[in-house]
Design an enzyme around this catalytic site. Structure first.
Site, PDB file in Angstrom:
ATOM      1  CD  GLU A 130     -38.909 -27.543  66.365  1.00 31.50           C
ATOM      2  OE1 GLU A 130     -39.892 -27.391  67.091  1.00 31.50           O
ATOM      3  OE2 GLU A 130     -37.750 -27.348  66.756  1.00 31.50           O
ATOM      4  CB  ALA A 141     -38.564 -20.039  70.633  1.00 34.57           C
ATOM      5  CG  HIS A 214     -42.707 -28.701  70.910  1.00 34.35           C
ATOM      6  ND1 HIS A 214     -43.758 -28.091  70.241  1.00 34.35           N
ATOM      7  CD2 HIS A 214     -41.564 -28.156  70.409  1.00 34.35           C
ATOM      8  CE1 HIS A 214     -43.276 -27.221  69.383  1.00 34.35           C
ATOM      9  NE2 HIS A 214     -41.957 -27.242  69.460  1.00 34.35           N
ATOM     10  CG  HIS A 248     -41.713 -26.289  77.407  1.00 31.10           C
ATOM     11  ND1 HIS A 248     -40.490 -26.096  78.011  1.00 31.10           N
ATOM     12  CD2 HIS A 248     -41.634 -25.669  76.204  1.00 31.10           C
ATOM     13  CE1 HIS A 248     -39.705 -25.396  77.204  1.00 31.10           C
ATOM     14  NE2 HIS A 248     -40.378 -25.135  76.099  1.00 31.10           N
ATOM     15  CG  ASP A 269     -37.642 -27.814  72.201  1.00 27.62           C
ATOM     16  OD1 ASP A 269     -36.800 -27.627  71.297  1.00 27.62           O
ATOM     17  OD2 ASP A 269     -38.675 -27.134  72.311  1.00 27.62           O
ATOM     18  N   GLY A 304     -37.312 -23.266  73.904  1.00 30.82           N
ATOM     19  CA  GLY A 304     -36.613 -24.495  74.176  1.00 30.82           C
ATOM     20  C   GLY A 304     -36.384 -24.646  75.670  1.00 30.82           C
TER      21      GLY A 304
END
Length: 377
Positions: A130, A141, A214, A248, A269, A304
């Site tokens: 990632e 983040a 995500h 999220h 995540d 996360g």
């Protein structure tokens, strides 16, 4: 792990629907046969019989049990053990954007674990890289070490531990030009941590990018005159990740994606704070704080999650209202499909015996990884 299991009875989810019957495993830990009587999905939770589903597959795992993948050492083993206790039978260990030396250390440690199944742990299928090939303007983040993609770096890391999935921002440097070659070499590419436009997202998909990291988080949002990367996903994607921790992404946005993206699938995540009490933990080079059910940087940015895949399943069914068969596909089958794995994420003859057994409340009763029972406590 204990000895191989030979048979499991209950309401078994097959590719054609639930049956009330028996699943038999062979001596290699693969499914030999499933026999039984068809049962309507709506009736499964009304019975006292166990519910037997494919083991969960998580393609985006940063940590758990107080350990972060970027630590190196035996961190990935601790992470895989924690998530197996929550029904994840295979996963991709996911790295953070970091200097080259940090990535080298993490990959060197993960290499041996990717080659063999560890006792009482999820199978680590490989690495989700990632970043670091993401946008400095959409770090989320991620630590501030973003840079354009490098074939030399990818090949060197891949030689240490197999890279199965690469997240990149197509608008950064020469990233777009590399997508087709990465795909041709067998890497899965998905788009994330990006300021890219709708047009750049569509162009990247035409070059072979197949997923979105995500969805909704750390990417250009949907606007009716500037559809952004979210618009590209909703209009054209077959696959995309979503984090269903209900922090999220709003449930309404998840419902939107469910209607638009045929094989929307769930990831955690998860961070090192997963399975741990409130407090401070590591996420790559960041310190993050777990409190009130979430994980955040000091400035309040979500960093996360502490989600587990069994909780993801319950959120899909009990909060979002999906039927159990559909929810199961979104925590197992579709992730396997995205990775081209026909022998995981489904209960069928010849597939690996990756199995979860749940009660009517969808609480885990047993987990099998390749036919071997995992200790849940």
């Amino acid at each position: 792990m204990t000895a191989l299991q030979s048979r499991i009875e209950g309401h078994i989810l097959t590719p054609t629907g639930f049956v009330l019957g028996v699943l038999t495993l062979d001596a290699q830990g693969r499914i030999a046969d499933i026999s039984g009587t068809p049962v309507a999905t709506a009736a499964v939770r009304d019975s006292g019989a166990p519910i037997v589903l494919p083991g969960f597959i998580d393609l985006h795992v940063h940590g758990g049990a107080g350990h972060d993948i970027m630590e190196g050492g035996d961190a990935a083993l601790h992470v895989a053990t924690l998530h197996a206790r929550h029904g994840t039978t295979s996963l991709l260990a996911t790295t953070m954007t970091a200097p080259q030396s940090d990535l080298d250390a993490a990959f060197a440690a993960m290499g041996p674990l990717c080659k063999q199944r560890a006792p009482n742990a999820a199978r680590v299928l490989g690495v989700h890289l990632e970043g670091p090939y993401i946008s400095e303007a959409r770090l989320g983040a991620q630590p501030p070490f973003a840079r354009p993609a490098s074939f030399d770096e990818i090949h060197r890391l891949h030689a240490m531990a197999p890279i199965r999935l690469i997240t990149l921002a197509p608008e950064v440097g020469g990233n777009h030009a590399l997508i087709a070659q990465l795909v041709a070499e067998g890497f899965k590419v998905q788009l994330g941590h990006t300021t890219g436009s709708y047009e750049q997202g569509v162009a990247a998909m035409r070059c072979g990018a197949t997923g979105f990291t995500h969805l909704f988080n750390a990417m250009s949002a949907l606007h009716h005159r500037e559809p952004g990367m979210v618009g590209a996903a909703l209009a054209h994607a077959e696959f995309a990740e979503v984090i269903p921790d209900l922090l999220h992404v709003h449930p309404g946005a998840i419902h939107t994606a469910l209607r638009a993206i045929p094989k929307l699938y769930c990831v955690t995540d998860s961070t090192s704070a997963a399975g741990m009490p409130d407090g401070d933990y590591k996420l790559g080079r960041h310190t993050v704080t777990k409190c009130m059910g979430g994980v955040r940087l000091a400035d309040g940015t979500l960093a996360g999650s502490v989600l587990s895949m069994d909780q993801a399943l319950r959120n899909l069914v009990d909060t979002l209202g999906l039927d159990l068969a559909d929810a199961s596909r979104r925590v197992s089958t579709y992730a396997a499909d995205h990775m081209g794995l026909q022998d995981r994420g489904r209960l069928a003859a010849g597939a690996w015996g990756d199995v979860v057994v749940l009660n009517r409340d969808l609480a885990l009763q047993a987990v099998l990884v390749e036919g071997h029972a995992v200790r849940l406590n």
